[in-house]
Design a protein around this motif. Sequence first.
Motif, PDB file in Angstrom:
ATOM      1  N   VAL A  21       0.845  -1.202   0.000  1.00  0.00           N
ATOM      2  CA  VAL A  21       0.000   0.000   0.000  1.00  0.00           C
ATOM      3  C   VAL A  21       0.880   1.252   0.000  1.00  0.00           C
ATOM      4  O   VAL A  21       0.641   2.201  -0.766  1.00  0.00           O
ATOM      5  N   VAL A  22       1.926   1.238   0.831  1.00  0.00           N
ATOM      6  CA  VAL A  22       2.836   2.392   0.894  1.00  0.00           C
ATOM      7  C   VAL A  22       3.457   2.634  -0.485  1.00  0.00           C
ATOM      8  O   VAL A  22       3.502   3.771  -0.981  1.00  0.00           O
ATOM      9  N   ALA A  23       3.905   1.543  -1.148  1.00  0.00           N
ATOM     10  CA  ALA A  23       4.568   1.674  -2.457  1.00  0.00           C
ATOM     11  C   ALA A  23       3.589   2.181  -3.519  1.00  0.00           C
ATOM     12  O   ALA A  23       3.923   3.078  -4.302  1.00  0.00           O
ATOM     13  N   ARG A  24       2.374   1.639  -3.541  1.00  0.00           N
ATOM     14  CA  ARG A  24       1.402   2.064  -4.563  1.00  0.00           C
ATOM     15  C   ARG A  24       0.985   3.527  -4.350  1.00  0.00           C
ATOM     16  O   ARG A  24       0.836   4.278  -5.310  1.00  0.00           O
ATOM     17  N   CYS A  25       0.831   3.920  -3.098  1.00  0.00           N
ATOM     18  CA  CYS A  25       0.491   5.322  -2.819  1.00  0.00           C
ATOM     19  C   CYS A  25       1.618   6.239  -3.303  1.00  0.00           C
ATOM     20  O   CYS A  25       1.374   7.277  -3.918  1.00  0.00           O
ATOM     21  N   ARG A  26       2.845   5.840  -3.037  1.00  0.00           N
ATOM     22  CA  ARG A  26       3.992   6.653  -3.442  1.00  0.00           C
ATOM     23  C   ARG A  26       4.009   6.845  -4.965  1.00  0.00           C
ATOM     24  O   ARG A  26       4.242   7.951  -5.460  1.00  0.00           O
ATOM     25  N   GLU A  27       3.731   5.751  -5.695  1.00  0.00           N
ATOM     26  CA  GLU A  27       3.705   5.860  -7.170  1.00  0.00           C
ATOM     27  C   GLU A  27       2.686   6.898  -7.628  1.00  0.00           C
ATOM     28  O   GLU A  27       2.879   7.562  -8.639  1.00  0.00           O
ATOM     29  N   ASP A  28       1.601   7.029  -6.848  1.00  0.00           N
ATOM     30  CA  ASP A  28       0.546   7.987  -7.220  1.00  0.00           C
ATOM     31  C   ASP A  28       0.676   9.323  -6.485  1.00  0.00           C
ATOM     32  O   ASP A  28      -0.286  10.104  -6.410  1.00  0.00           O
ATOM     33  N   GLY A  29       1.837   9.569  -5.879  1.00  0.00           N
ATOM     34  CA  GLY A  29       2.093  10.903  -5.318  1.00  0.00           C
ATOM     35  C   GLY A  29       1.616  11.128  -3.899  1.00  0.00           C
ATOM     36  O   GLY A  29       1.467  12.276  -3.477  1.00  0.00           O
ATOM     37  N   VAL A  30       1.407  10.048  -3.146  1.00  0.00           N
ATOM     38  CA  VAL A  30       0.980  10.211  -1.744  1.00  0.00           C
ATOM     39  C   VAL A  30       1.911   9.397  -0.839  1.00  0.00           C
ATOM     40  O   VAL A  30       2.143   8.208  -1.091  1.00  0.00           O
ATOM     41  N   LEU A  31       2.429  10.033   0.187  1.00  0.00           N
ATOM     42  CA  LEU A  31       3.283   9.315   1.144  1.00  0.00           C
ATOM     43  C   LEU A  31       2.472   8.967   2.386  1.00  0.00           C
ATOM     44  O   LEU A  31       1.889   9.858   3.027  1.00  0.00           O
ATOM     45  N   VAL A  32       2.408   7.663   2.712  1.00  0.00           N
ATOM     46  CA  VAL A  32       1.840   7.221   3.987  1.00  0.00           C
ATOM     47  C   VAL A  32       2.908   6.363   4.664  1.00  0.00           C
ATOM     48  O   VAL A  32       3.841   5.903   4.023  1.00  0.00           O
ATOM     49  N   ALA A  33       2.764   6.147   5.974  1.00  0.00           N
ATOM     50  CA  ALA A  33       3.833   5.451   6.708  1.00  0.00           C
ATOM     51  C   ALA A  33       3.380   4.063   7.139  1.00  0.00           C
ATOM     52  O   ALA A  33       2.256   3.905   7.629  1.00  0.00           O
ATOM     53  N   PRO A  34       4.252   3.047   6.988  1.00  0.00           N
ATOM     54  CA  PRO A  34       3.919   1.755   7.579  1.00  0.00           C
ATOM     55  C   PRO A  34       4.187   1.840   9.082  1.00  0.00           C
ATOM     56  O   PRO A  34       5.223   2.339   9.496  1.00  0.00           O
ATOM     57  N   VAL A  35       3.231   1.392   9.910  1.00  0.00           N
ATOM     58  CA  VAL A  35       3.529   1.370  11.360  1.00  0.00           C
ATOM     59  C   VAL A  35       3.402  -0.061  11.881  1.00  0.00           C
ATOM     60  O   VAL A  35       3.017  -0.283  13.018  1.00  0.00           O
ATOM     61  N   GLY A  36       3.758  -1.014  11.046  1.00  0.00           N
ATOM     62  CA  GLY A  36       3.677  -2.443  11.326  1.00  0.00           C
ATOM     63  C   GLY A  36       3.476  -3.122   9.982  1.00  0.00           C
ATOM     64  O   GLY A  36       3.226  -2.452   8.980  1.00  0.00           O
ATOM     65  N   ALA A  37       3.569  -4.470   9.951  1.00  0.00           N
ATOM     66  CA  ALA A  37       3.451  -5.191   8.687  1.00  0.00           C
ATOM     67  C   ALA A  37       2.048  -5.076   8.112  1.00  0.00           C
ATOM     68  O   ALA A  37       1.840  -5.174   6.902  1.00  0.00           O
ATOM     69  N   ARG A  38       1.059  -4.854   8.993  1.00  0.00           N
ATOM     70  CA  ARG A  38      -0.332  -4.844   8.541  1.00  0.00           C
ATOM     71  C   ARG A  38      -1.072  -3.550   8.870  1.00  0.00           C
ATOM     72  O   ARG A  38      -2.288  -3.545   8.993  1.00  0.00           O
ATOM     73  N   VAL A  39      -0.346  -2.500   9.052  1.00  0.00           N
ATOM     74  CA  VAL A  39      -0.982  -1.217   9.370  1.00  0.00           C
ATOM     75  C   VAL A  39      -0.239  -0.078   8.676  1.00  0.00           C
ATOM     76  O   VAL A  39       0.994  -0.013   8.731  1.00  0.00           O
ATOM     77  N   VAL A  40      -0.991   0.805   8.022  1.00  0.00           N
ATOM     78  CA  VAL A  40      -0.378   2.048   7.553  1.00  0.00           C
ATOM     79  C   VAL A  40      -1.067   3.213   8.250  1.00  0.00           C
ATOM     80  O   VAL A  40      -2.211   3.098   8.704  1.00  0.00           O
ATOM     81  N   ARG A  41      -0.345   4.329   8.305  1.00  0.00           N
ATOM     82  CA  ARG A  41      -0.866   5.490   9.018  1.00  0.00           C
ATOM     83  C   ARG A  41      -0.853   6.702   8.088  1.00  0.00           C
ATOM     84  O   ARG A  41       0.118   6.925   7.362  1.00  0.00           O
TER      85      ARG A  41
END
Length: 331
Positions: free
Chosen positions: A288-308
């Motif tokens: 999810v983090v990688a796909r968001c980055r490709e589309d211009g949005v940075l989100v943070a992983p805060v565990g293997a199964r959670v993004v913030r």
Amino acid sequence: MIDLRSDTVTKPTEGMRAAMAAADVGDDVYAEDPTVRELEDRVSELFGFEAALFTVTGSLANLLAVRALVGVGEEILCESSAHIARAELGAHGAVTGLTMRTWSDSRGYVDLAAVEALIAPDMGPFFVATKAVSVESTHNFAGGRLQPAERLEGLRALADRHRVAVHLDGARIWNAHVATGHALSELSSVADTMGVCLSKGLGAPVGSLMLGSADQVAEARVWRKRLGGGWRQAGILAAAGLYAVEHHIERLADDHAHAKLIAEAAGVDPATVETNIVVIPTPDAAGVVARCREDGVLVAPVGARVVRAVTHLDVSTEDAGRAASVIAKAL
Ligand SMILES: Cc1ncc(COP(=O)(O)O)c(C=O)c1O
């Protein structure tokens, strides 16, 4: 890029930069920086404490505050995902020599029954004596949750009954104030010491404050210097903090509305998003983090199964809308 990794990523606004450039300064190790003194006075007054100390980070504010309450070989109780337990890299144990015991609550709430069961009185050479309980509001890793007022009142009563102190990690207490409408001094009334941050939702580039009694703050000033945190013409930074307190508190309501918008798109119940942090469960945080980055949005992983995703001063309503669709697609 729309950067939602944290509310620490904001850049100073033009108005803030102008205030910084114009700041009257002096040597703060000599307690002679007028702008630092003004910030310390203003913030201690807002929260109803006798005194405050300007520090470089929230972690240092927490360290100095907790150190004022708990000594070597004594303990503090906190929730298991509290910032002081999980993300201050062991500083409290390493510097103060204290230990921690924890209770767990998925919302980060203070669990009064668990706290009461954990409190250990001073039994000399048999048990670690409990000296303080720490509570975090809003609670970062629980998704910006607010501590319910009745639990804070209960904690104060419980602490008084057992003669232990209360520390409030209020890094984002400003968000709690805006979300609940409760006065800052009301929210802080549970606490003997407190830490607050200027460099998160309020948008200052650097700075936090430790709050406590005049004696606690005088001792914290010595410890801040001992730890290498004495600074000189820090008024340039304090000016940014004063500007933030003056101009950036009420607008936090926008961040909260933006977080709800993102929550809805991400399939998170918006009722659980009380402030500016959205915790999104997913089987594949890295993807999810990688796909968001490709589309211009940075989100943070805060565990293997959670993004913030965290909303802040540099995220407009338009940005939030675009981020919401990017995150939905990535999920
Ligand atoms: C609840 C809480 N307390 C303390 C801190 C520490 O702040 P700093 O990063 O300035 O050390 C943070 C940082 O994210 C936080 O979320």
